[in-house]
Structure formats: C-alpha cells, structure tokens
Design a protein around this motif. Structure first.
Motif, PDB file in Angstrom:
ATOM      1  N   LYS A 161       5.426  -1.755  -4.460  1.00 37.14           N
ATOM      2  CA  LYS A 161       4.704  -1.465  -3.400  1.00 37.14           C
ATOM      3  C   LYS A 161       3.870   0.357  -3.186  1.00 37.14           C
ATOM      4  O   LYS A 161       5.113   1.431  -3.746  1.00 37.14           O
ATOM      5  CB  LYS A 161       5.456  -1.258  -1.924  1.00 37.14           C
ATOM      6  CG  LYS A 161       5.223  -3.218  -1.700  1.00 37.14           C
ATOM      7  CD  LYS A 161       5.895  -3.231  -0.904  1.00 37.14           C
ATOM      8  CE  LYS A 161       5.950  -5.263  -0.719  1.00 37.14           C
ATOM      9  NZ  LYS A 161       6.547  -5.451   0.873  1.00 37.14           N
ATOM     10  N   GLU A 162       3.029   0.836  -2.270  1.00 38.67           N
ATOM     11  CA  GLU A 162       3.459   2.865  -2.065  1.00 38.67           C
ATOM     12  C   GLU A 162       4.001   2.408  -0.919  1.00 38.67           C
ATOM     13  O   GLU A 162       4.555   2.515  -0.112  1.00 38.67           O
ATOM     14  CB  GLU A 162       1.795   2.531  -1.653  1.00 38.67           C
ATOM     15  CG  GLU A 162       0.259   2.617  -2.281  1.00 38.67           C
ATOM     16  CD  GLU A 162      -0.457   2.588  -1.969  1.00 38.67           C
ATOM     17  OE1 GLU A 162      -1.622   2.492  -2.874  1.00 38.67           O
ATOM     18  OE2 GLU A 162      -0.899   2.619  -0.330  1.00 38.67           O
ATOM     19  N   ARG A 163       4.751   4.052  -1.233  1.00 41.91           N
ATOM     20  CA  ARG A 163       5.249   5.237   0.356  1.00 41.91           C
ATOM     21  C   ARG A 163       4.697   4.551   1.436  1.00 41.91           C
ATOM     22  O   ARG A 163       3.592   4.623   1.537  1.00 41.91           O
ATOM     23  CB  ARG A 163       6.026   6.319  -0.428  1.00 41.91           C
ATOM     24  CG  ARG A 163       6.611   7.062   0.680  1.00 41.91           C
ATOM     25  CD  ARG A 163       7.479   7.899  -0.469  1.00 41.91           C
ATOM     26  NE  ARG A 163       6.254   8.685  -0.466  1.00 41.91           N
ATOM     27  CZ  ARG A 163       6.013  10.074  -1.268  1.00 41.91           C
ATOM     28  NH1 ARG A 163       7.595  10.672  -2.052  1.00 41.91           N
ATOM     29  NH2 ARG A 163       5.650  10.748  -1.915  1.00 41.91           N
TER      30      ARG A 163
ATOM     31  N   THR B 137      -0.424  12.430  16.477  1.00 41.24           N
ATOM     32  CA  THR B 137       0.106  11.346  15.424  1.00 41.24           C
ATOM     33  C   THR B 137      -0.488  10.137  14.811  1.00 41.24           C
ATOM     34  O   THR B 137       0.826  10.062  14.372  1.00 41.24           O
ATOM     35  CB  THR B 137      -0.486   9.780  17.169  1.00 41.24           C
ATOM     36  OG1 THR B 137       0.264  11.046  18.517  1.00 41.24           O
ATOM     37  CG2 THR B 137       0.466   8.875  17.413  1.00 41.24           C
ATOM     38  N   SER B 138      -1.444  10.580  14.007  1.00 37.42           N
ATOM     39  CA  SER B 138      -2.153   9.413  12.974  1.00 37.42           C
ATOM     40  C   SER B 138      -1.666   9.547  12.039  1.00 37.42           C
ATOM     41  O   SER B 138      -1.481   9.228  10.967  1.00 37.42           O
ATOM     42  CB  SER B 138      -3.648   9.539  13.049  1.00 37.42           C
ATOM     43  OG  SER B 138      -4.086  10.314  13.612  1.00 37.42           O
ATOM     44  N   GLN B 139      -1.282  10.930  11.910  1.00 31.58           N
ATOM     45  CA  GLN B 139      -0.676  12.096  10.687  1.00 31.58           C
ATOM     46  C   GLN B 139       0.856  11.877  10.451  1.00 31.58           C
ATOM     47  O   GLN B 139       1.311  12.057   9.308  1.00 31.58           O
ATOM     48  CB  GLN B 139      -1.274  12.709  10.870  1.00 31.58           C
ATOM     49  CG  GLN B 139      -3.004  13.353  10.443  1.00 31.58           C
ATOM     50  CD  GLN B 139      -2.811  14.919  10.886  1.00 31.58           C
ATOM     51  OE1 GLN B 139      -1.993  15.719  11.598  1.00 31.58           O
ATOM     52  NE2 GLN B 139      -3.890  15.808   9.835  1.00 31.58           N
ATOM     53  N   GLU B 140       1.251  11.604  11.041  1.00 34.74           N
ATOM     54  CA  GLU B 140       2.774  11.618  11.244  1.00 34.74           C
ATOM     55  C   GLU B 140       3.873  10.784  10.925  1.00 34.74           C
ATOM     56  O   GLU B 140       4.572  10.780  10.056  1.00 34.74           O
ATOM     57  CB  GLU B 140       3.935  11.442  12.690  1.00 34.74           C
ATOM     58  CG  GLU B 140       2.917  12.757  13.723  1.00 34.74           C
ATOM     59  CD  GLU B 140       3.342  11.818  15.133  1.00 34.74           C
ATOM     60  OE1 GLU B 140       3.669  10.737  15.334  1.00 34.74           O
ATOM     61  OE2 GLU B 140       4.185  12.842  16.072  1.00 34.74           O
ATOM     62  N   LEU B 141       2.908   9.483  10.370  1.00 35.01           N
ATOM     63  CA  LEU B 141       4.322   8.536   9.059  1.00 35.01           C
ATOM     64  C   LEU B 141       2.388   8.666   7.969  1.00 35.01           C
ATOM     65  O   LEU B 141       2.799   7.457   7.196  1.00 35.01           O
ATOM     66  CB  LEU B 141       4.120   6.971  10.048  1.00 35.01           C
ATOM     67  CG  LEU B 141       4.912   7.146  11.523  1.00 35.01           C
ATOM     68  CD1 LEU B 141       5.029   5.533  11.634  1.00 35.01           C
ATOM     69  CD2 LEU B 141       6.175   7.941  10.679  1.00 35.01           C
ATOM     70  N   ILE B 142       2.359   9.520   7.213  1.00 33.92           N
ATOM     71  CA  ILE B 142       1.615   9.613   6.097  1.00 33.92           C
ATOM     72  C   ILE B 142       1.743  10.368   5.386  1.00 33.92           C
ATOM     73  O   ILE B 142       2.096  11.624   5.486  1.00 33.92           O
ATOM     74  CB  ILE B 142      -0.399  10.175   6.574  1.00 33.92           C
ATOM     75  CG1 ILE B 142      -1.124   8.822   7.872  1.00 33.92           C
ATOM     76  CG2 ILE B 142      -1.138  10.122   5.363  1.00 33.92           C
ATOM     77  CD1 ILE B 142      -1.059   7.805   7.134  1.00 33.92           C
ATOM     78  N   ASP B 143       2.625  10.152   4.171  1.00 34.34           N
ATOM     79  CA  ASP B 143       3.280  10.502   3.179  1.00 34.34           C
ATOM     80  C   ASP B 143       2.210  12.045   2.884  1.00 34.34           C
ATOM     81  O   ASP B 143       3.033  12.966   2.453  1.00 34.34           O
ATOM     82  CB  ASP B 143       3.798   9.821   2.595  1.00 34.34           C
ATOM     83  CG  ASP B 143       2.284   9.602   1.422  1.00 34.34           C
ATOM     84  OD1 ASP B 143       2.742   9.277   0.421  1.00 34.34           O
ATOM     85  OD2 ASP B 143       1.046   9.951   1.957  1.00 34.34           O
ATOM     86  N   ASP B 144       1.263  12.588   2.559  1.00 30.98           N
ATOM     87  CA  ASP B 144       0.497  13.726   2.622  1.00 30.98           C
ATOM     88  C   ASP B 144       0.412  14.474   3.516  1.00 30.98           C
ATOM     89  O   ASP B 144       0.012  15.560   3.245  1.00 30.98           O
ATOM     90  CB  ASP B 144      -1.127  13.722   2.634  1.00 30.98           C
ATOM     91  CG  ASP B 144      -1.339  12.096   0.906  1.00 30.98           C
ATOM     92  OD1 ASP B 144      -2.741  11.849   0.879  1.00 30.98           O
ATOM     93  OD2 ASP B 144      -0.885  12.719   0.176  1.00 30.98           O
ATOM     94  N   SER B 145       1.261  14.307   4.471  1.00 30.87           N
ATOM     95  CA  SER B 145       0.698  15.708   5.818  1.00 30.87           C
ATOM     96  C   SER B 145       2.030  16.114   5.817  1.00 30.87           C
ATOM     97  O   SER B 145       2.784  17.233   6.451  1.00 30.87           O
ATOM     98  CB  SER B 145       1.255  14.752   7.302  1.00 30.87           C
ATOM     99  OG  SER B 145       0.031  13.522   7.816  1.00 30.87           O
TER     100      SER B 145
END
Length: 126
Positions: A42-44, A104-112
């Motif tokens: 699965k993806e991170r 907020t929408s970026q906080e759980l995205i690994d590219d952030s």
C-alpha cells in the motif's frame, strides 16, 4: 538533519506501543512533525501530526481515539502512543518534519514533509 524512529515491534491485537522520533539538526520550533505508515503493498498514509503554532494535533480517522502524538521539548523527540492496536495498524512507521506552513488539507500528505526518518516496523498479530 537526521530523524531516527524507534519503538516498533510485534504486539498482539489490543496491545500498545510507543514510537519515538528523535530529531537532530533541525529547529523544531515552528515545525510540523508528522507520523506516517506504509502497509505492505500500500501507499504511505498520514497517521498524525503536531502543529507548531499551538501544539494542536491531527489524526487520521483510522487511528483517532487510539493514537496520541506528543512532544518532549527537552529531548527534541516526538512520540506516537498507540493503544488498542489492530492488525490493520501493521506497517512501517515513519516520522517526517517540515518548516513549511501547512494548511489542514496538507498535514497528512507525505509530499508536505521535507525530511524523513528510516522507519520502524510495527506488526500487530496474534
């Protein structure tokens, strides 16, 4: 910058583990620290983060109420306390850090996140 994640292991369903992320060479003040995990095949995915502004936290729906992120200022260490573990929590857990201001929408995205630790394996199985 160096991040080292510790604390993974084998635990039975319903058990607990505490992961630690030791951060060096980076000024944590003003930075967001996140925990992510990657299950086999699965993806991170983002699990939790701690915001720098007020120390408030965010969790994915899958771990909300069971996991708690916290920080020890004296040790530059961020912890992830994981309770009531389930088999689906199995995976390699990574910590990441960024000095960028996130919405907020970026906080759980690994590219952030800009810097990552090596990961620690958590296996939940009977």
């Amino acid at each position: 910058v160096q991040l080292q994640a510790f604390g993974g292991g084998l635990v039975q369903p319903g058990g607990s583990l505490r992961l630690a992320c030791v951060i060096s060479g980076f000024i944590l003040r003003g930075s967001t620290v996140g925990w992510f995990r990657q299950a086999p095949g699965k993806e991170r995915e983002g699990v939790s983060c701690r915001r720098p502004s007020d120390g408030s936290t965010s969790y994915s729906n899958s771990v909300k109420g069971r996991f708690t992120i916290s920080r020890d200022r004296d040790k530059d260490t961020v912890y992830l306390q994981m309770n009531s573990l389930k088999p689906e929590d199995t995976g390699v857990y990574y910590c990441g850090v960024t000095a960028r201001r996130l919405i907020t929408s970026q906080e759980l995205i690994d590219d952030s996140y800009d810097f990552w630790g090596q990961g620690t394996l958590v296996t939940v199985s009977s």
